[in-house]
Design a protein around this motif. Sequence first.
Motif, PDB file in Angstrom:
ATOM      1  N   SER A  35      27.223  17.209  38.212  1.00  0.00           N
ATOM      2  CA  SER A  35      26.004  17.571  37.481  1.00  0.00           C
ATOM      3  C   SER A  35      25.083  16.369  37.323  1.00  0.00           C
ATOM      4  N   VAL A  36      25.660  15.251  36.899  1.00  0.00           N
ATOM      5  CA  VAL A  36      24.848  14.036  36.710  1.00  0.00           C
ATOM      6  C   VAL A  36      24.283  13.552  38.036  1.00  0.00           C
ATOM      7  N   SER A  37      25.126  13.550  39.084  1.00  0.00           N
ATOM      8  CA  SER A  37      24.664  13.078  40.397  1.00  0.00           C
ATOM      9  C   SER A  37      23.589  13.995  40.969  1.00  0.00           C
ATOM     10  N   GLY A  38      23.798  15.312  40.826  1.00  0.00           N
ATOM     11  CA  GLY A  38      22.796  16.258  41.320  1.00  0.00           C
ATOM     12  C   GLY A  38      21.468  16.102  40.606  1.00  0.00           C
ATOM     13  N   PHE A  39      21.526  15.974  39.280  1.00  0.00           N
ATOM     14  CA  PHE A  39      20.300  15.785  38.502  1.00  0.00           C
ATOM     15  C   PHE A  39      19.597  14.482  38.895  1.00  0.00           C
ATOM     16  N   THR A  40      20.385  13.432  39.082  1.00  0.00           N
ATOM     17  CA  THR A  40      19.817  12.138  39.484  1.00  0.00           C
ATOM     18  C   THR A  40      19.148  12.230  40.855  1.00  0.00           C
ATOM     19  N   SER A  41      19.795  12.922  41.788  1.00  0.00           N
ATOM     20  CA  SER A  41      19.230  13.069  43.133  1.00  0.00           C
ATOM     21  C   SER A  41      17.914  13.834  43.101  1.00  0.00           C
ATOM     22  N   LEU A  42      17.888  14.917  42.311  1.00  0.00           N
ATOM     23  CA  LEU A  42      16.658  15.704  42.205  1.00  0.00           C
ATOM     24  C   LEU A  42      15.531  14.897  41.578  1.00  0.00           C
ATOM     25  N   GLN A  43      15.870  14.113  40.579  1.00  0.00           N
ATOM     26  CA  GLN A  43      14.868  13.273  39.935  1.00  0.00           C
ATOM     27  C   GLN A  43      14.353  12.212  40.899  1.00  0.00           C
ATOM     28  N   ASN A  44      15.265  11.611  41.665  1.00  0.00           N
ATOM     29  CA  ASN A  44      14.853  10.605  42.653  1.00  0.00           C
ATOM     30  C   ASN A  44      13.923  11.214  43.704  1.00  0.00           C
ATOM     31  N   GLU A  45      14.264  12.426  44.156  1.00  0.00           N
ATOM     32  CA  GLU A  45      13.428  13.107  45.146  1.00  0.00           C
ATOM     33  C   GLU A  45      12.046  13.396  44.579  1.00  0.00           C
ATOM     34  N   SER A  46      12.014  13.876  43.337  1.00  0.00           N
ATOM     35  CA  SER A  46      10.735  14.189  42.696  1.00  0.00           C
ATOM     36  C   SER A  46       9.883  12.940  42.521  1.00  0.00           C
ATOM     37  N   VAL A  47      10.515  11.846  42.086  1.00  0.00           N
ATOM     38  CA  VAL A  47       9.785  10.579  41.892  1.00  0.00           C
ATOM     39  C   VAL A  47       9.281  10.042  43.224  1.00  0.00           C
ATOM     40  N   MET A  48      10.123  10.131  44.263  1.00  0.00           N
ATOM     41  CA  MET A  48       9.734   9.640  45.582  1.00  0.00           C
ATOM     42  C   MET A  48       8.532  10.405  46.119  1.00  0.00           C
ATOM     43  N   LYS A  49       8.571  11.740  45.997  1.00  0.00           N
ATOM     44  CA  LYS A  49       7.453  12.553  46.473  1.00  0.00           C
ATOM     45  C   LYS A  49       6.174  12.235  45.701  1.00  0.00           C
ATOM     46  N   ALA A  50       6.313  12.062  44.389  1.00  0.00           N
ATOM     47  CA  ALA A  50       5.138  11.765  43.564  1.00  0.00           C
ATOM     48  C   ALA A  50       4.530  10.427  43.938  1.00  0.00           C
ATOM     49  N   LYS A  51       5.375   9.433  44.182  1.00  0.00           N
ATOM     50  CA  LYS A  51       4.871   8.104  44.541  1.00  0.00           C
ATOM     51  C   LYS A  51       4.159   8.124  45.890  1.00  0.00           C
ATOM     52  N   VAL A  52       4.782   8.784  46.881  1.00  0.00           N
ATOM     53  CA  VAL A  52       4.162   8.863  48.211  1.00  0.00           C
ATOM     54  C   VAL A  52       2.877   9.680  48.140  1.00  0.00           C
ATOM     55  N   ASN A  53       2.889  10.736  47.342  1.00  0.00           N
ATOM     56  CA  ASN A  53       1.700  11.563  47.148  1.00  0.00           C
ATOM     57  C   ASN A  53       0.556  10.722  46.603  1.00  0.00           C
ATOM     58  N   THR A  54       0.846   9.954  45.559  1.00  0.00           N
ATOM     59  CA  THR A  54      -0.182   9.108  44.951  1.00  0.00           C
ATOM     60  C   THR A  54      -0.684   8.064  45.937  1.00  0.00           C
ATOM     61  N   LEU A  55       0.251   7.448  46.671  1.00  0.00           N
ATOM     62  CA  LEU A  55      -0.122   6.407  47.622  1.00  0.00           C
ATOM     63  C   LEU A  55      -1.011   6.950  48.733  1.00  0.00           C
ATOM     64  N   THR A  56      -0.613   8.085  49.338  1.00  0.00           N
ATOM     65  CA  THR A  56      -1.387   8.637  50.444  1.00  0.00           C
ATOM     66  C   THR A  56      -2.734   9.185  49.966  1.00  0.00           C
ATOM     67  N   SER A  57      -2.755   9.739  48.763  1.00  0.00           N
ATOM     68  CA  SER A  57      -4.022  10.237  48.222  1.00  0.00           C
ATOM     69  C   SER A  57      -5.002   9.083  48.003  1.00  0.00           C
ATOM     70  N   SER A  58      -4.502   7.989  47.462  1.00  0.00           N
ATOM     71  CA  SER A  58      -5.356   6.813  47.239  1.00  0.00           C
ATOM     72  C   SER A  58      -5.845   6.239  48.558  1.00  0.00           C
ATOM     73  N   LEU A  59      -4.938   6.191  49.537  1.00  0.00           N
ATOM     74  CA  LEU A  59      -5.325   5.672  50.849  1.00  0.00           C
ATOM     75  C   LEU A  59      -6.343   6.586  51.511  1.00  0.00           C
ATOM     76  N   ASN A  60      -6.162   7.892  51.365  1.00  0.00           N
ATOM     77  CA  ASN A  60      -7.100   8.845  51.943  1.00  0.00           C
ATOM     78  C   ASN A  60      -8.492   8.666  51.357  1.00  0.00           C
ATOM     79  N   VAL A  61      -8.565   8.508  50.032  1.00  0.00           N
ATOM     80  CA  VAL A  61      -9.858   8.284  49.383  1.00  0.00           C
ATOM     81  C   VAL A  61     -10.502   7.003  49.904  1.00  0.00           C
TER      82      VAL A  61
END
Length: 334
Positions: A35-61
């Motif tokens: 449970s802890v590992s699964g939750f951690t993995s999902l959180q890491n995936e969500s954070v990773m996507k958010a960071k890349v999203n922010t980075l690419t959006s800023s670069l696109n602008v």
Amino acid sequence: MTSKEKRIQGLMKLRKMRIWMIIAYTLIVIIALVSVSGFTSLQNESVMKAKVNTLTSSLNVQLKLNLESYLSRMESVATLAFSIDDAYTYDATTTTLEEYDRLNLEKSISDELFKLCLMENFVDYGIVYRDNSKLGKVSNGTLELFGNDMFIDLQAMISRERTHDGWFAGYKSNYERVYYVKQIHQNAILVMSFYTTELEEVFDNPETMNDMAIRLTDKNYKIIYSSLGDELGHPLPDDINEAAQASTAGAVLDDNNLTTVNMTSGGWSVICSIPTDVILKEEEQSRRSVWIVTAIAAILAAVAGSAFSFMLSDPISMIAVNINDDEKERDSAI
């Protein structure tokens, strides 16, 4: 049932209880760790996507701003044509000048236009009149492309009524050049063009984002420029096209790509895309490490729990055995 049989039965229950304690403890540990590992993995995936999203959006602008700045600079160079004497008043279709004077004036205007053409390595930098006569530099490629209706077709490229000018790419499905046109007067249009490969300096891709594809498209989502190099004039790939049309300004994340879109003031779109599996590659490595550690921790916990259960139940077993031995001795004495 004799007392001996009861003790034996009790001992058997104790052994079964010990086995169930080990199983229960192991399951609790495994469920907690998973449970802890699964939750951690999902959180890491969500954070990773958010960071890349922010980075690419800023670069696109930033890429959009770079493009608009570049086009604005080209427009400024185009306005220099109005600094040439008689360039914005001369009309080849209605001139009343003598042949000699006309030729001298046109040569003077053409020479000045050629000088401006060399400033930014333009392909074309000239004035086209309603009768299709031309001054300055108008390349053979452009002449062949437009043919006899050049003035009419250039006039149709004017998209901004306030400034009487416009940018255009993809004329007759030719995307090798980008054209800028500006109305000088009702019978004359300034035409300027450069190769789309010149946009490489505008869309310079950072080394940290090598997996990102950068595309510039027209209003019909035909590719004017692509960092992939072999897509000029082609429509966007289907998955990118769907994302681009779904959001004219923002980011779209699907199973295939993270796509960021920004529309320029001229109606063109700067589109950046990164494959989703590339985004999650680092996260998958991290997830793999987490699950390996989780498996090792579960095994160690199960072993430790088993040992602990044996340690708790063995003294009780020994007491039961000793009681049984004492009763045997008493029976022998009697």
